[in-house]
Design an enzyme around this catalytic site. Structure first.
Site, PDB file in Angstrom:
ATOM      1  N   GLY A  67       4.210   4.939   9.942  1.00 55.07           N
ATOM      2  CA  GLY A  67       4.043   3.607   9.723  1.00 55.07           C
ATOM      3  C   GLY A  67       3.216   3.051   8.473  1.00 55.07           C
ATOM      4  N   PRO A  68       3.384   1.938   8.073  1.00 62.30           N
ATOM      5  CA  PRO A  68       2.674   1.269   6.968  1.00 62.30           C
ATOM      6  C   PRO A  68       1.187   1.347   6.867  1.00 62.30           C
ATOM      7  CG  PRO A  68       4.271  -0.278   7.889  1.00 62.30           C
ATOM      8  CD  PRO A  68       3.798   0.866   8.959  1.00 62.30           C
ATOM      9  N   PRO A  69       0.719   1.231   5.882  1.00 60.40           N
ATOM     10  CA  PRO A  69      -0.965   1.275   5.719  1.00 60.40           C
ATOM     11  C   PRO A  69      -1.656   0.542   6.558  1.00 60.40           C
ATOM     12  CG  PRO A  69       0.078   1.668   3.513  1.00 60.40           C
ATOM     13  CD  PRO A  69       1.121   1.235   4.278  1.00 60.40           C
ATOM     14  N   THR A 114      -2.070   0.199   9.816  1.00 57.64           N
ATOM     15  CA  THR A 114      -1.471  -0.189  11.225  1.00 57.64           C
ATOM     16  C   THR A 114      -2.242   0.455  12.441  1.00 57.64           C
ATOM     17  OG1 THR A 114       0.428   1.272  10.858  1.00 57.64           O
ATOM     18  CG2 THR A 114       0.758  -0.728  10.349  1.00 57.64           C
ATOM     19  N   GLY A 115      -3.263   1.450  11.991  1.00 55.93           N
ATOM     20  CA  GLY A 115      -4.098   2.010  13.168  1.00 55.93           C
ATOM     21  C   GLY A 115      -3.858   3.313  13.365  1.00 55.93           C
ATOM     22  N   THR A 140      -4.731   6.517  12.017  1.00 53.81           N
ATOM     23  CA  THR A 140      -6.044   7.178  12.100  1.00 53.81           C
ATOM     24  C   THR A 140      -6.815   6.685  13.158  1.00 53.81           C
ATOM     25  OG1 THR A 140      -5.962   7.637   9.636  1.00 53.81           O
ATOM     26  CG2 THR A 140      -8.039   7.896  10.853  1.00 53.81           C
ATOM     27  N   HIS A 166       5.719 -27.579 -11.071  1.00 50.80           N
ATOM     28  CA  HIS A 166       6.354 -26.280 -10.441  1.00 50.80           C
ATOM     29  C   HIS A 166       6.142 -26.161  -8.932  1.00 50.80           C
ATOM     30  CE1 HIS A 166       7.364 -22.005 -11.419  1.00 50.80           C
ATOM     31  NE2 HIS A 166       6.759 -21.945 -10.140  1.00 50.80           N
ATOM     32  N   GLU A 167       4.774 -26.214  -8.678  1.00 47.83           N
ATOM     33  CA  GLU A 167       4.735 -26.285  -7.058  1.00 47.83           C
ATOM     34  C   GLU A 167       5.248 -27.273  -6.334  1.00 47.83           C
ATOM     35  OE1 GLU A 167       3.028 -23.440  -6.131  1.00 47.83           O
ATOM     36  OE2 GLU A 167       2.597 -22.819  -8.192  1.00 47.83           O
ATOM     37  N   ASP A 200       8.267 -15.585  -9.571  1.00 51.19           N
ATOM     38  CA  ASP A 200       9.365 -16.011  -8.465  1.00 51.19           C
ATOM     39  C   ASP A 200      10.756 -15.192  -8.974  1.00 51.19           C
ATOM     40  OD1 ASP A 200       7.474 -17.921  -7.772  1.00 51.19           O
ATOM     41  OD2 ASP A 200       8.268 -19.421  -9.077  1.00 51.19           O
TER      42      ASP A 200
END
Length: 641
Positions: A231-233, A235-236, A238, A454-455, A529
């Site tokens: 799984g992704p880093p 995520t639990g 360990t 821009h924002e 972007d």
């Protein structure tokens, strides 16, 4: 007072005690043998001794075959000739002696002279000392004993026996696994692991098998040999393994994949053998290898001559131990990695890792459970709503949520609050996602207006598109590496349709489109972007098969195990079509954003003016200008860009 049952009251011998013991023995010997010798004897010659003897100054003489010790009379100490030996080492009068030491050549002649002096009354007493070999023996053995002690000390240091950090030469092939058992204070249990219900169920079943194997073996079931957590880093993965160590009543060996890697040839394979040997001796047992991709990477890829031989030997030994001819029984291997695509196929097959448990990012319900776990040690306000916090953190992993809770506590303490409240968590999310505010950064009025336009362009386009994530908050205060930041409300989707991706791309191009509409110029401010929209367009064309011209085809290998990775999986003509279609998609959405902003140019300018004035605008400001969003949803969660 109650005593600790774990307290070991047994006597432990220390190397320092041996030194103290030796010193005490020498001190005792000195006391027994006429006390401590504080005299200050000088050296003399036979001719001078004869003069002392003729003058009647000698009280007593003791001698052996090589040396004589001379004691003077008290009256003789008044003579200036004995000024150097008159006092002892403490400065007091040396009445007791000895006063001189003299080397003897002919012992028989010396004894005859003493006999004559005694007969004439010039000396009171003389005696010959008994011969003793202890002095010679000690002088010979002491250097050998010291060298032997030094050698033993060095060997213990090098083998790690003395607990030192240096050396470890003789234990380099030993396993570095840390052992947890029921005697260790392992506080993490399954109660501390929020969410991950599916993963916990499979892991818990393995623990249950070790505790009660008859439940499964009675109907012919076999214990799984291994389980791989992917799984992704954050995520639990360990944390799940730590929970196993806390729940299982069996020995638990924990180590990292890099612990097998060493510069010496054969060390990795030796450590694997030693690890499984220890686990077999304590079976049933569990071995946990974190970051197994450090040692389990696929063999034979990009391999320079001999460059990866040692790692491959280590992997071969691991494969043999997990399911070889002499397989260890009742030893389960748990492993964790976020790069399962690079692992060797032989390692992933059934019989080695029977189960691959995917630990995904938590959904909104699991995030709420994770927040409740991490909020327990915090002093929080009573009105704090964990469901609201879960909505504010879409896409956050368990580690990210722990970081949010800690950051919120730090922010509350910085503001001298007694409890952590809702605003502290919102500020923590802003800090983590957007970066630290840089209010002291110098921005010219022209640049500030360009940033605001821009924002405001992003906000306007996203507000007008159905599938684009609507905006919650926009700021033109520099954060991190960006000059402005916007927080959106993405919908958590399991599948994404083409119209949803196109709307998101259009909203992403809204910033540059606003610069073109208002200033008729563009700037470098749209770099992030452009990166995002290019990734999305390339994914539509080459990965998901969402392009009509290329059709239902993908050039992506999700397994990472492609045997034909030496070249592109398409021709040069197809590459030109891919480039053309990607550019076409982006330009179409750019033009679409320009059209939307042309129709709402006055509202865009009005929104930018408010942004310049307040520096931060919220959803309410957009509703005041544009009215309510017709396809708006109630349960929305912000993400910064």
């Amino acid at each position: 007072m109650a005593q600790n049952p774990n307290n070991n009251s047994g006597f432990k011998f220390s190397p320092w005690m041996s030194i103290v013991l030796v010193l005490m023995i020498f001190f005792t010997i000195s006391l027994v043998t006429d006390g401590l010798d504080l005299s200050n004897p000088g050296k003399t010659s036979l001719s001078k001794f004869n003069k002392f003897l003729e003058a009647g100054q000698v009280e007593k003489v003791t001698f052996n075959n090589t040396k004589a010790t001379i004691y003077l009379k008290k009256a003789a100490l008044k003579d200036k000739a004995h000024a150097k030996v008159k006092n002892d080492i403490t400065g007091k009068l040396n009445v007791k002696g000895p006063h001189y030491i003299m080397e003897i050549g002919d012992v028989k002649a010396f004894q005859d002279s003493l006999s004559k002096a005694d007969a004439s009354g010039k000396i009171s007493e003389y005696e010959k000392e008994a011969e003793s070999m202890w002095g010679d023996i000690i002088s010979l053995l002491l250097p050998v004993i010291l060298l032997g002690a030094l050698w033993i000390f060095m060997m213990r240091r090098m083998s790690g026996g003395s607990g030192g950090g240096g050396g470890q030469i003789f234990s380099i092939g030993k396993s570095k696994a840390k052992l947890f058992d029921e005697k260790n204070d392992t506080r993490v249990t399954f109660e501390n692991v929020a969410g991950l219900e599916g993963a916990k169920e499979e892991i818990q079943e393995i623990v249950e098998f070790l505790k009660n194997p008859e439940k499964y073996t009675s109907i012919g079931g076999k214990i799984p040999k291994g389980a791989l957590l992917v799984g992704p880093p954050g995520t639990g993965k360990t944390l799940l393994a730590k929970a196993v160590a806390g729940e299982a009543k069996v020995p638990f060996f924990s180590l990292s994949g890099s612990d097998f890697v060493e510069m010496f040839v054969g060390v990795g394979a030796s450590r694997v053998r030693d690890l499984f040997k220890q686990a077999k001796e304590k079976s049933p047992a569990i071995i946990f290898i974190d970051e197994i991709d450090a040692v389990g990477r696929a063999r034979g890829k990009n391999n320079m001559t001999g460059a990866n031989d040692e790692r491959e030997n280590t992997l071969n030994q691991l494969l043999t131990e997990m399911d070889g001819f002499g397989t260890n029984s009742n030893v389960i291997v748990l492993a964790a990695t976020n790069r399962a695509d690079v692992l060797d196929k032989a390692l992933l097959r059934a019989g080695r890792f029977d189960r691959q448990i995917y630990v995904d990012l938590p959904d909104i319900r699991e995030r709420k459970e994770i927040f409740e776990v991490h909020l327990k040690p915090l002093k929080k306000s009573e009105e704090l709503d964990t469901e609201f916090l879960a909505k504010q953190t879409p896409g956050f992993s368990g580690a990210d949520i722990a970081n949010v809770c800690n950051e919120a506590a730090l922010i509350a303490a910085r503001n001298d609050k007694k409890a952590v409240d809702k605003q502290d968590f919102l500020d923590a999310v802003d800090r983590i996602v957007g970066g630290l505010e840089k209010k002291n950064k110098i921005v010219t009025p022209e640049e500030k207006r360009a940033i605001a336009i821009h924002e405001a362009g992003h906000a306007t386009v996203s507000w007008m598109l159905e599938h684009a994530a609507p905006l919650v908050k926009v700021t033109i205060v520099p954060r991190g590496q960006s000059l402005g930041a916007a927080w959106y409300l993405p919908e958590e989707r399991l599948i994404v349709r083409p119209e949803q991706m196109l709307d998101e791309m259009c909203a992403t191009m809204g910033g540059r489109a606003a610069e073109r509409v208002i200033f008729d110029k563009i700037s470098t401010g749209a770099l992030s972007d452009l990166e995002k929209v290019t990734r999305q367009a390339r994914a539509m064309v080459t990965i998901y098969g969402l392009n009509e011209k290329l059709g239902n085809i993908t050039y992506y290998d999700s397994s990472g195990q492609s045997d034909y990775n030496f070249s592109k999986p398409y021709s040069e003509d197809t590459a030109k079509v891919i480039d053309t279609e990607i550019s076409k998609l982006i330009e179409e959405q750019y033009q679409r954003a320009i059209d939307i902003l042309e129709h709402n140019k006055e509202k865009l300018t009005q929104l930018a003016d408010i942004l310049i004035e307040k520096e931060v605008i919220f959803k309410d400001d957009l509703e005041t200008i544009f009215g309510k969003r017709p396809f708006d949803k109630q349960d929305e969660s912000p993400v910064a860009e």
